[in-house]
Design a protein around this motif. Structure first.
Motif, short mmCIF file in Angstrom:
data_model
loop_
_atom_site.label_atom_id
_atom_site.label_comp_id
_atom_site.label_asym_id
_atom_site.label_seq_id
_atom_site.Cartn_x
_atom_site.Cartn_y
_atom_site.Cartn_z
N ILE A 104 0.85 -1.19 0.00
CA ILE A 104 0.00 0.00 0.00
C ILE A 104 0.89 1.24 0.00
CG2 ILE A 104 -1.71 1.29 1.33
CD1 ILE A 104 -2.74 -1.48 2.30
N THR A 105 0.61 2.15 -0.92
CA THR A 105 1.46 3.34 -1.09
C THR A 105 0.87 4.60 -0.49
OG1 THR A 105 0.47 3.96 -3.20
CG2 THR A 105 2.35 2.43 -3.27
N HIS A 106 -0.42 4.63 -0.24
CA HIS A 106 -1.15 5.82 0.23
C HIS A 106 -1.04 6.98 -0.77
CE1 HIS A 106 -1.62 3.70 4.00
NE2 HIS A 106 -0.32 3.53 4.05
N ARG A 107 -0.66 6.67 -1.99
CA ARG A 107 -0.54 7.70 -3.02
C ARG A 107 -1.89 7.96 -3.67
NH1 ARG A 107 4.90 7.81 -6.46
NH2 ARG A 107 6.37 7.48 -4.77
N ARG A 108 -2.08 9.19 -4.04
CA ARG A 108 -3.26 9.61 -4.80
C ARG A 108 -2.98 9.35 -6.27
NH1 ARG A 108 -8.36 10.78 -3.62
NH2 ARG A 108 -9.22 12.57 -4.68
N VAL A 109 -3.90 8.69 -6.94
CA VAL A 109 -3.72 8.40 -8.36
C VAL A 109 -4.80 9.12 -9.15
CG1 VAL A 109 -2.66 6.15 -7.92
CG2 VAL A 109 -5.11 6.30 -8.32
N SER A 110 -4.46 9.40 -10.38
CA SER A 110 -5.41 10.00 -11.31
C SER A 110 -5.15 9.39 -12.67
CB SER A 110 -5.23 11.52 -11.36
OG SER A 110 -6.12 12.09 -12.30
N ILE A 111 -6.18 8.79 -13.23
CA ILE A 111 -6.06 8.23 -14.57
C ILE A 111 -7.25 8.70 -15.38
CG2 ILE A 111 -4.76 6.19 -13.86
CD1 ILE A 111 -7.42 4.61 -14.20
N GLU A 112 -7.08 8.68 -16.67
CA GLU A 112 -8.21 9.01 -17.53
C GLU A 112 -8.23 8.08 -18.72
OE1 GLU A 112 -7.82 12.81 -19.90
OE2 GLU A 112 -6.27 13.13 -18.36
N GLY A 113 -9.40 7.98 -19.29
CA GLY A 113 -9.56 7.09 -20.43
C GLY A 113 -10.83 7.42 -21.19
N MET A 114 -11.13 6.55 -22.13
CA MET A 114 -12.31 6.73 -22.96
C MET A 114 -13.06 5.42 -23.06
SD MET A 114 -10.61 9.02 -25.94
CE MET A 114 -9.06 8.13 -25.86
N THR A 115 -14.36 5.52 -23.06
CA THR A 115 -15.21 4.36 -23.25
C THR A 115 -16.27 4.70 -24.29
OG1 THR A 115 -14.90 3.66 -20.95
CG2 THR A 115 -16.78 2.73 -22.13
N PHE A 116 -16.42 3.81 -25.25
CA PHE A 116 -17.50 3.89 -26.22
C PHE A 116 -18.52 2.83 -25.82
CE2 PHE A 116 -14.17 6.05 -28.33
CZ PHE A 116 -14.76 6.94 -29.23
N SER A 117 -19.76 3.25 -25.63
CA SER A 117 -20.81 2.34 -25.18
C SER A 117 -21.88 2.23 -26.26
CB SER A 117 -21.47 2.88 -23.91
OG SER A 117 -20.52 3.16 -22.91
N ARG A 118 -22.28 1.00 -26.58
CA ARG A 118 -23.39 0.79 -27.51
C ARG A 118 -24.62 0.45 -26.68
NH1 ARG A 118 -25.59 -3.58 -30.05
NH2 ARG A 118 -23.85 -4.93 -29.47
N ILE A 119 -25.68 1.22 -26.90
CA ILE A 119 -26.91 1.07 -26.13
C ILE A 119 -27.93 0.29 -26.95
CG2 ILE A 119 -28.72 2.30 -24.86
CD1 ILE A 119 -25.82 2.85 -23.85
N ARG A 120 -28.55 -0.70 -26.30
CA ARG A 120 -29.59 -1.48 -26.94
C ARG A 120 -30.71 -1.73 -25.92
NH1 ARG A 120 -27.29 -6.56 -28.10
NH2 ARG A 120 -28.30 -7.40 -26.26
N ASP A 121 -31.92 -1.44 -26.31
CA ASP A 121 -33.09 -1.67 -25.44
C ASP A 121 -32.93 -1.03 -24.06
OD1 ASP A 121 -34.25 -3.17 -27.49
OD2 ASP A 121 -33.32 -5.03 -26.77
N GLY A 122 -32.35 0.17 -24.03
CA GLY A 122 -32.23 0.91 -22.78
C GLY A 122 -31.13 0.45 -21.86
N LYS A 123 -30.21 -0.40 -22.36
CA LYS A 123 -29.10 -0.90 -21.55
C LYS A 123 -27.82 -0.85 -22.37
CE LYS A 123 -31.86 -4.14 -18.84
NZ LYS A 123 -31.91 -5.51 -18.32
N VAL A 124 -26.69 -0.97 -21.69
CA VAL A 124 -25.40 -1.05 -22.38
C VAL A 124 -25.20 -2.48 -22.85
CG1 VAL A 124 -22.91 -0.76 -22.20
CG2 VAL A 124 -24.43 0.86 -21.04
N ALA A 125 -25.04 -2.64 -24.15
CA ALA A 125 -24.84 -3.97 -24.74
C ALA A 125 -23.37 -4.29 -24.92
CB ALA A 125 -25.55 -4.06 -26.09
N GLU A 126 -22.58 -3.25 -25.16
CA GLU A 126 -21.16 -3.47 -25.51
C GLU A 126 -20.39 -2.19 -25.19
OE1 GLU A 126 -19.15 -5.55 -29.42
OE2 GLU A 126 -21.06 -4.51 -29.63
#
Length: 148
Positions: A104-126
């Motif tokens: 355990i480092t007790h360090r604060r981390v910050s990461i960022e990324g991207m997600t592409f979500s495909r929606i089908r029938d009101g839910k995330v399919a992929e």
């Protein structure tokens, strides 16, 4: 506002809201049961090197919340186009629990990324997700041997 080709009753605003619930609500609270209502049966998440399903994502969130109990995900940018929602997100948290075999480092981390979500029938399919684990390990002050 345009509607999706797959679900004509769902607006792009609604699609973006569904994607946001997965990325923010489940990750910020650790309540993985939310995913049962938000992800389609047969949900698939495509990563850089592998694919995973709903149960794997539940495990990933639970593990992350143990390692980073104050984990907070925010949406930086989000755009919807039909049934696809693109989200640029940021996660911050403090390493206070078990994470792989690291002390355990007790360090604060910050990461960022991207997600592409495909929606089908009101839910995330992929989902297609992209982020750098090297950024996470660098924030912890260790070399990521999986990417060395």
């Amino acid at each position: 506002m345009a509607t999706t080709a797959i679900d004509s009753e769902l607006s792009e605003t609604d699609a973006a809201s569904i994607a946001r619930q997965v990325l923010v609500d489940a990750w910020n609270t650790g309540d993985v049961a939310l995913l049962d209502a938000l992800l389609c049966d047969g949900y698939v998440r495509h990563g850089r090197t592998d694919e995973s399903d709903r149960e794997h994502i539940k495990h990933t969130i639970s593990t992350a919340r143990v390692a980073f109990p104050d984990l907070h995900t925010s949406v930086e940018h989000q755009v919807a186009d039909g049934d696809i929602v693109a989200t640029h997100w940021r996660c911050v948290g403090t390493h206070e629990g078990t994470f792989h075999d690291l002390p355990i480092t007790h360090r604060r981390v910050s990461i960022e990324g991207m997600t592409f979500s495909r929606i089908r029938d009101g839910k995330v399919a992929e989902e297609w997700e992209s982020w750098s684990s090297a950024d996470l390990f660098a924030s912890l002050g260790v070399t990521n041997l999986w990417e060395a």
